[in-house]
Design a protein around this motif. Structure first.
Motif, short mmCIF file in Angstrom:
data_model
loop_
_atom_site.label_atom_id
_atom_site.label_comp_id
_atom_site.label_asym_id
_atom_site.label_seq_id
_atom_site.Cartn_x
_atom_site.Cartn_y
_atom_site.Cartn_z
N LEU A 145 0.83 -1.21 0.00
CA LEU A 145 0.00 0.00 0.00
C LEU A 145 0.86 1.26 0.00
CD1 LEU A 145 -2.93 -1.01 2.38
CD2 LEU A 145 -3.01 -0.69 -0.10
N PHE A 146 1.97 1.23 0.73
CA PHE A 146 2.90 2.37 0.71
C PHE A 146 3.43 2.58 -0.71
CE2 PHE A 146 7.22 4.05 0.82
CZ PHE A 146 7.04 5.24 1.52
N ASP A 147 3.81 1.49 -1.36
CA ASP A 147 4.32 1.59 -2.74
C ASP A 147 3.25 2.16 -3.67
OD1 ASP A 147 6.71 0.52 -1.89
OD2 ASP A 147 6.28 -1.50 -2.62
N ALA A 148 2.00 1.71 -3.50
CA ALA A 148 0.92 2.21 -4.34
C ALA A 148 0.71 3.71 -4.13
CB ALA A 148 -0.37 1.44 -4.05
N ALA A 149 0.82 4.15 -2.89
CA ALA A 149 0.69 5.58 -2.60
C ALA A 149 1.83 6.36 -3.24
CB ALA A 149 0.66 5.81 -1.09
N GLU A 150 3.03 5.81 -3.17
CA GLU A 150 4.19 6.46 -3.77
C GLU A 150 4.03 6.57 -5.29
OE1 GLU A 150 9.06 5.99 -3.56
OE2 GLU A 150 7.81 4.20 -3.46
N HIS A 151 3.54 5.51 -5.91
CA HIS A 151 3.39 5.50 -7.37
C HIS A 151 2.30 6.45 -7.85
CE1 HIS A 151 5.10 1.14 -7.19
NE2 HIS A 151 6.06 2.05 -7.17
N THR A 152 1.32 6.76 -7.00
CA THR A 152 0.22 7.65 -7.40
C THR A 152 0.35 9.06 -6.82
OG1 THR A 152 -1.11 6.83 -5.53
CG2 THR A 152 -1.41 5.73 -7.65
N ALA A 153 1.46 9.34 -6.17
CA ALA A 153 1.62 10.64 -5.49
C ALA A 153 1.51 11.81 -6.46
CB ALA A 153 2.96 10.68 -4.76
N HIS A 154 1.88 11.59 -7.70
CA HIS A 154 1.91 12.68 -8.68
C HIS A 154 0.54 12.98 -9.28
CE1 HIS A 154 1.84 8.98 -10.96
NE2 HIS A 154 1.48 9.66 -12.03
N ASN A 155 -0.46 12.11 -9.03
CA ASN A 155 -1.72 12.24 -9.75
C ASN A 155 -2.87 11.83 -8.84
OD1 ASN A 155 -4.01 11.70 -11.44
ND2 ASN A 155 -2.63 11.59 -13.21
N ILE A 156 -3.64 12.80 -8.39
CA ILE A 156 -4.72 12.53 -7.43
C ILE A 156 -5.84 11.69 -8.05
CG2 ILE A 156 -5.83 14.75 -7.87
CD1 ILE A 156 -6.75 14.74 -4.94
N LEU A 157 -6.08 11.82 -9.35
CA LEU A 157 -7.10 10.98 -9.99
C LEU A 157 -6.68 9.51 -9.91
CD1 LEU A 157 -9.74 10.70 -11.65
CD2 LEU A 157 -8.34 11.00 -13.71
N ASP A 158 -5.41 9.25 -10.21
CA ASP A 158 -4.88 7.89 -10.08
C ASP A 158 -4.99 7.41 -8.63
OD1 ASP A 158 -4.26 8.21 -12.74
OD2 ASP A 158 -2.12 7.82 -12.53
N ARG A 159 -4.67 8.29 -7.70
CA ARG A 159 -4.71 7.92 -6.27
C ARG A 159 -6.12 7.48 -5.87
NH1 ARG A 159 -2.17 9.25 -1.28
NH2 ARG A 159 -0.23 9.21 -2.49
N MET A 160 -7.13 8.24 -6.27
CA MET A 160 -8.51 7.89 -5.89
C MET A 160 -8.96 6.59 -6.58
SD MET A 160 -9.69 10.00 -3.63
CE MET A 160 -8.02 10.05 -2.92
N ALA A 161 -8.47 6.35 -7.80
CA ALA A 161 -8.82 5.11 -8.50
C ALA A 161 -8.14 3.91 -7.86
CB ALA A 161 -8.42 5.22 -9.97
N ILE A 162 -6.87 4.05 -7.51
CA ILE A 162 -6.08 2.91 -7.08
C ILE A 162 -6.26 2.57 -5.60
CG2 ILE A 162 -3.72 2.04 -6.78
CD1 ILE A 162 -4.68 2.14 -9.70
N ILE A 163 -6.24 3.58 -4.72
CA ILE A 163 -6.29 3.25 -3.28
C ILE A 163 -7.72 2.91 -2.83
CG2 ILE A 163 -5.80 4.03 -0.95
CD1 ILE A 163 -3.30 3.36 -2.61
N PRO A 164 -8.68 3.83 -2.82
CA PRO A 164 -10.00 3.42 -2.35
C PRO A 164 -10.76 2.53 -3.33
CG PRO A 164 -10.01 5.76 -2.91
CD PRO A 164 -8.60 5.29 -3.03
#
Length: 275
Positions: A145-164
């Motif tokens: 999960l930490f790695d996923a957050a790191e990989h999506t740090a640059h793009n909030i749309l990606d973050r919302m798609a990938i984490i929740p």
């Protein structure tokens, strides 16, 4: 109060009570005040997860299989694994506020509320782990999960798609299966407590995924995605992060619908039917 400094302290801390105190301060402040960051604010890049000082981090393939729930140690490994997900989720929720300061106030409040829930979830599991004779950090963990957050740090749309909408939603598929496997051991008081904790977590995680769904769709609109294209955008992101090939033995249709997923998405994720 500099809420971004406070959030950074909370994210970096490995002490749950300190995280809880700072998160409560941020949530109280957010309820009463409009939060904004200075124009020159640049979020820090975190090079390691907060739990690195407590836990031995290994490749996911090196984690032992969790099949023996009869022994105290076997049950403790399961409790520890779930507690680790909750601890990781605390930092992800706090980071969702810290890293994207120009999002609306309602967004910030949503994710601070999620962080507050995740802290409560972790503490429930930690108490049970202690009852079994163990502490958080006694078993190896992975940092996916930490790695996923790191990989999506640059793009909030990606973050919302990938984490929740991907990882947390996957928990909605898995939790009922774990509870089902534990049911015939309910006479064990620790198993009974774990089932009760998992039921609480499962119910509240639906709301967390729904919050992610809301902000994912908000961001699709804000970034100029074509109306009605949210499903296509979601699967394009999953494909870009190589997540579409992940095997899903069970897709929880009703929970995902409650959390904002369309039947089209649910069927593409592997469900046999959805209506």
């Amino acid at each position: 109060m500099n809420i971004y400094e406070t959030l950074e302290q909370a994210i970096l801390s490995d002490e749950i009570l300190f995280k809880e105190k700072l998160t409560a301060q941020c949530l109280d402040y957010c309820i009463e005040n409009e939060i904004s960051a200075a124009d020159d604010f640049v979020p820090s890049v975190f090079t390691k997860p907060s739990y690195a000082s407590k836990c031995h981090i290994v490749d996911p393939r090196e984690l032992p299989a969790r099949k023996d729930f009869e022994s105290r140690e076997g049950l403790a490994t399961l409790v520890h694994a779930i507690a680790h997900i909750e601890f990781s989720a605390i930092d992800l929720a706090l980071d969702a506020v810290y890293r994207y300061p120009h999002m609306p106030q309602a967004y910030k409040r949503d994710w601070l509320e999620v962080a507050n829930d995740e802290i409560r979830h972790f503490k429930m599991l930690e108490r049970l782990l202690n009852e079994l004779g163990y502490v958080y950090g006694d078993f190896p963990v992975h940092c996916g999960l930490f790695d996923a957050a790191e990989h999506t740090a640059h793009n909030i749309l990606d973050r919302m798609a990938i984490i929740p909408r991907y990882y947390e939603a996957s928990g909605l598929d898995v939790s009922p299966q774990i509870i089902k496997k534990l049911e015939n051991k309910r006479k064990n008081p620790q198993v009974k407590k774990l089932i009760e904790a998992l039921n609480i977590i499962y119910t509240e995680e639906i709301d967390h995924v729904l919050k992610g769904d809301k902000w994912f769709k908000y961001l699709c609109k804000r970034t100029g995605k074509k109306e009605g294209s949210e499903e296509a955008v979601y699967f394009e992101i999953l494909e870009r992060y190589h997540l579409l090939s992940k095997h899903r033995p069970h897709v929880n249709v009703e929970a995902r619908k409650e959390a904002g997923f369309s039947c089209g998405e649910i069927l593409k994720l592997g469900a046999r039917e959805c209506s």
